[in-house]
Design a protein around this motif. Structure first.
Motif, PDB file in Angstrom:
ATOM      1  N   VAL A 161       0.832  -1.193   0.000  1.00  0.00           N
ATOM      2  CA  VAL A 161       0.000   0.000   0.000  1.00  0.00           C
ATOM      3  C   VAL A 161       0.877   1.257   0.000  1.00  0.00           C
ATOM      4  O   VAL A 161       0.532   2.284   0.551  1.00  0.00           O
ATOM      5  N   THR A 162       2.015   1.135  -0.602  1.00  0.00           N
ATOM      6  CA  THR A 162       2.959   2.228  -0.808  1.00  0.00           C
ATOM      7  C   THR A 162       3.953   1.716  -1.848  1.00  0.00           C
ATOM      8  O   THR A 162       3.734   0.669  -2.447  1.00  0.00           O
ATOM      9  N   THR A 163       5.055   2.390  -2.036  1.00  0.00           N
ATOM     10  CA  THR A 163       6.002   1.992  -3.074  1.00  0.00           C
ATOM     11  C   THR A 163       6.877   0.803  -2.689  1.00  0.00           C
ATOM     12  O   THR A 163       7.481   0.193  -3.550  1.00  0.00           O
ATOM     13  N   SER A 164       6.977   0.488  -1.397  1.00  0.00           N
ATOM     14  CA  SER A 164       7.811  -0.652  -0.998  1.00  0.00           C
ATOM     15  C   SER A 164       7.367  -1.189   0.360  1.00  0.00           C
ATOM     16  O   SER A 164       6.705  -0.498   1.127  1.00  0.00           O
ATOM     17  N   PHE A 165       7.740  -2.433   0.627  1.00  0.00           N
ATOM     18  CA  PHE A 165       7.458  -3.050   1.914  1.00  0.00           C
ATOM     19  C   PHE A 165       8.437  -2.539   2.965  1.00  0.00           C
ATOM     20  O   PHE A 165       9.613  -2.310   2.664  1.00  0.00           O
ATOM     21  N   SER A 166       7.967  -2.398   4.182  1.00  0.00           N
ATOM     22  CA  SER A 166       8.857  -2.061   5.296  1.00  0.00           C
ATOM     23  C   SER A 166       9.767  -3.265   5.543  1.00  0.00           C
ATOM     24  O   SER A 166       9.530  -4.361   5.016  1.00  0.00           O
ATOM     25  N   GLN A 167      10.787  -3.102   6.357  1.00  0.00           N
ATOM     26  CA  GLN A 167      11.680  -4.225   6.651  1.00  0.00           C
ATOM     27  C   GLN A 167      10.902  -5.378   7.285  1.00  0.00           C
ATOM     28  O   GLN A 167      11.074  -6.531   6.903  1.00  0.00           O
ATOM     29  N   SER A 168      10.026  -5.081   8.239  1.00  0.00           N
ATOM     30  CA  SER A 168       9.235  -6.149   8.864  1.00  0.00           C
ATOM     31  C   SER A 168       8.261  -6.749   7.857  1.00  0.00           C
ATOM     32  O   SER A 168       7.996  -7.947   7.882  1.00  0.00           O
ATOM     33  N   GLY A 169       7.740  -5.929   6.932  1.00  0.00           N
ATOM     34  CA  GLY A 169       6.858  -6.425   5.883  1.00  0.00           C
ATOM     35  C   GLY A 169       7.584  -7.364   4.932  1.00  0.00           C
ATOM     36  O   GLY A 169       7.021  -8.367   4.480  1.00  0.00           O
ATOM     37  N   ARG A 170       8.849  -7.059   4.646  1.00  0.00           N
ATOM     38  CA  ARG A 170       9.645  -7.942   3.775  1.00  0.00           C
ATOM     39  C   ARG A 170       9.858  -9.295   4.428  1.00  0.00           C
ATOM     40  O   ARG A 170       9.741 -10.339   3.786  1.00  0.00           O
ATOM     41  N   THR A 171      10.158  -9.273   5.712  1.00  0.00           N
ATOM     42  CA  THR A 171      10.352 -10.521   6.458  1.00  0.00           C
ATOM     43  C   THR A 171       9.061 -11.328   6.465  1.00  0.00           C
ATOM     44  O   THR A 171       9.071 -12.547   6.231  1.00  0.00           O
ATOM     45  N   GLU A 172       7.942 -10.658   6.719  1.00  0.00           N
ATOM     46  CA  GLU A 172       6.634 -11.331   6.727  1.00  0.00           C
ATOM     47  C   GLU A 172       6.300 -11.886   5.342  1.00  0.00           C
ATOM     48  O   GLU A 172       5.808 -13.012   5.215  1.00  0.00           O
ATOM     49  N   LEU A 173       6.554 -11.105   4.296  1.00  0.00           N
ATOM     50  CA  LEU A 173       6.274 -11.554   2.933  1.00  0.00           C
ATOM     51  C   LEU A 173       7.107 -12.781   2.579  1.00  0.00           C
ATOM     52  O   LEU A 173       6.597 -13.754   2.020  1.00  0.00           O
ATOM     53  N   LEU A 174       8.378 -12.765   2.904  1.00  0.00           N
ATOM     54  CA  LEU A 174       9.241 -13.910   2.630  1.00  0.00           C
ATOM     55  C   LEU A 174       8.733 -15.165   3.340  1.00  0.00           C
ATOM     56  O   LEU A 174       8.682 -16.246   2.744  1.00  0.00           O
ATOM     57  N   ALA A 175       8.339 -15.025   4.586  1.00  0.00           N
ATOM     58  CA  ALA A 175       7.793 -16.166   5.330  1.00  0.00           C
ATOM     59  C   ALA A 175       6.512 -16.683   4.678  1.00  0.00           C
ATOM     60  O   ALA A 175       6.313 -17.901   4.558  1.00  0.00           O
ATOM     61  N   LEU A 176       5.643 -15.772   4.233  1.00  0.00           N
ATOM     62  CA  LEU A 176       4.409 -16.187   3.557  1.00  0.00           C
ATOM     63  C   LEU A 176       4.712 -16.920   2.253  1.00  0.00           C
ATOM     64  O   LEU A 176       4.097 -17.939   1.951  1.00  0.00           O
ATOM     65  N   LEU A 177       5.659 -16.396   1.485  1.00  0.00           N
ATOM     66  CA  LEU A 177       6.013 -17.025   0.211  1.00  0.00           C
ATOM     67  C   LEU A 177       6.544 -18.436   0.427  1.00  0.00           C
ATOM     68  O   LEU A 177       6.210 -19.359  -0.316  1.00  0.00           O
ATOM     69  N   LYS A 178       7.360 -18.612   1.446  1.00  0.00           N
ATOM     70  CA  LYS A 178       7.921 -19.936   1.743  1.00  0.00           C
ATOM     71  C   LYS A 178       6.850 -20.891   2.250  1.00  0.00           C
ATOM     72  O   LYS A 178       6.790 -22.042   1.827  1.00  0.00           O
ATOM     73  N   SER A 179       5.994 -20.417   3.148  1.00  0.00           N
ATOM     74  CA  SER A 179       4.984 -21.303   3.746  1.00  0.00           C
ATOM     75  C   SER A 179       3.922 -21.731   2.746  1.00  0.00           C
ATOM     76  O   SER A 179       3.363 -22.810   2.850  1.00  0.00           O
ATOM     77  N   GLU A 180       3.645 -20.903   1.768  1.00  0.00           N
ATOM     78  CA  GLU A 180       2.621 -21.232   0.766  1.00  0.00           C
ATOM     79  C   GLU A 180       3.226 -21.816  -0.511  1.00  0.00           C
ATOM     80  O   GLU A 180       2.507 -22.100  -1.456  1.00  0.00           O
ATOM     81  N   GLU A 181       4.537 -21.974  -0.552  1.00  0.00           N
ATOM     82  CA  GLU A 181       5.242 -22.556  -1.696  1.00  0.00           C
ATOM     83  C   GLU A 181       4.914 -21.836  -3.008  1.00  0.00           C
ATOM     84  O   GLU A 181       4.562 -22.448  -4.003  1.00  0.00           O
TER      85      GLU A 181
END
Length: 178
Positions: A139-159
């Motif tokens: 909801v802006t031009t980039s993910f926050s650092q914590s958002g990046r960590t959360e996104l990476l975890a989501l991508l891995k968990s959902e394959e």
């Protein structure tokens, strides 16, 4: 579509006439609980007036966060209904009295597919989800650092095997001379 408006609980924050505070008070919410939502200022004035509202929904379809958009054309001081000068305004999640934190918008859509689309804006993400695709947005031009960590975890968990990034069609910044 009207189905999308209903599914995402899209709404309107009317110009301040005390409706939101009155509605919550009638529902039995205390002033402390109202402040905890991040939807009010410390003196219990609604944060948004005359704005479109885009809630972030959890897996049960209940709102956990929200952002609003002015009805003016481009942000700045063009929105006279409230004191927010920006085109988009988030709830007061950084105030001591607020008990909310900003999640990644659309994280619930990830399990729908093995691929994911990432957009900048919330309206873009809603439109893409309306068409049946998994889509998230910072909801802006980039993910926050914590958002990046959360996104990476989501991508891995959902394959997720493929990620597509769709940026807004804005002109790039001029290259800096370094």
């Amino acid at each position: 579509s009207s189905d999308t408006i209903s599914k995402f609980k899209l709404g309107w924050a009317a110009p301040d006439n005390g409706e939101l505070q009155h509605h919550l008070a009638e529902g039995g919410y205390s002033e402390e609980e109202m402040l905890a939502t991040g939807l009010f200022t410390e003196d219990l004035r609604p944060l948004w007036n005359g704005r479109y509202v885009f809630p972030y929904l959890n897996s049960e379809g209940e709102p956990t966060y929200a952002i609003s958009r002015s009805t003016g054309g481009g942000g700045g001081d063009d929105h006279p209904e409230d004191f927010m000068s920006a085109k988009y305004a988030k709830i007061a999640h950084s105030k001591d009295y607020s008990c909310v934190s900003e999640p990644i918008f659309g994280h619930n859509s990830i399990s729908q597919s093995d691929s994911l689309i990432i957009t900048e804006g919330i309206a873009d993400a809603i439109t893409i989800q309306q068409e049946g695709h998994a889509c998230v947005s910072p909801v802006t031009t980039s993910f926050s650092q914590s958002g990046r960590t959360e996104l990476l975890a989501l991508l891995k968990s959902e394959e997720i095997s493929r990620v597509f990034v769709i940026q807004d069609a804005e002109y790039p910044l001029k290259e800096a001379n370094i």
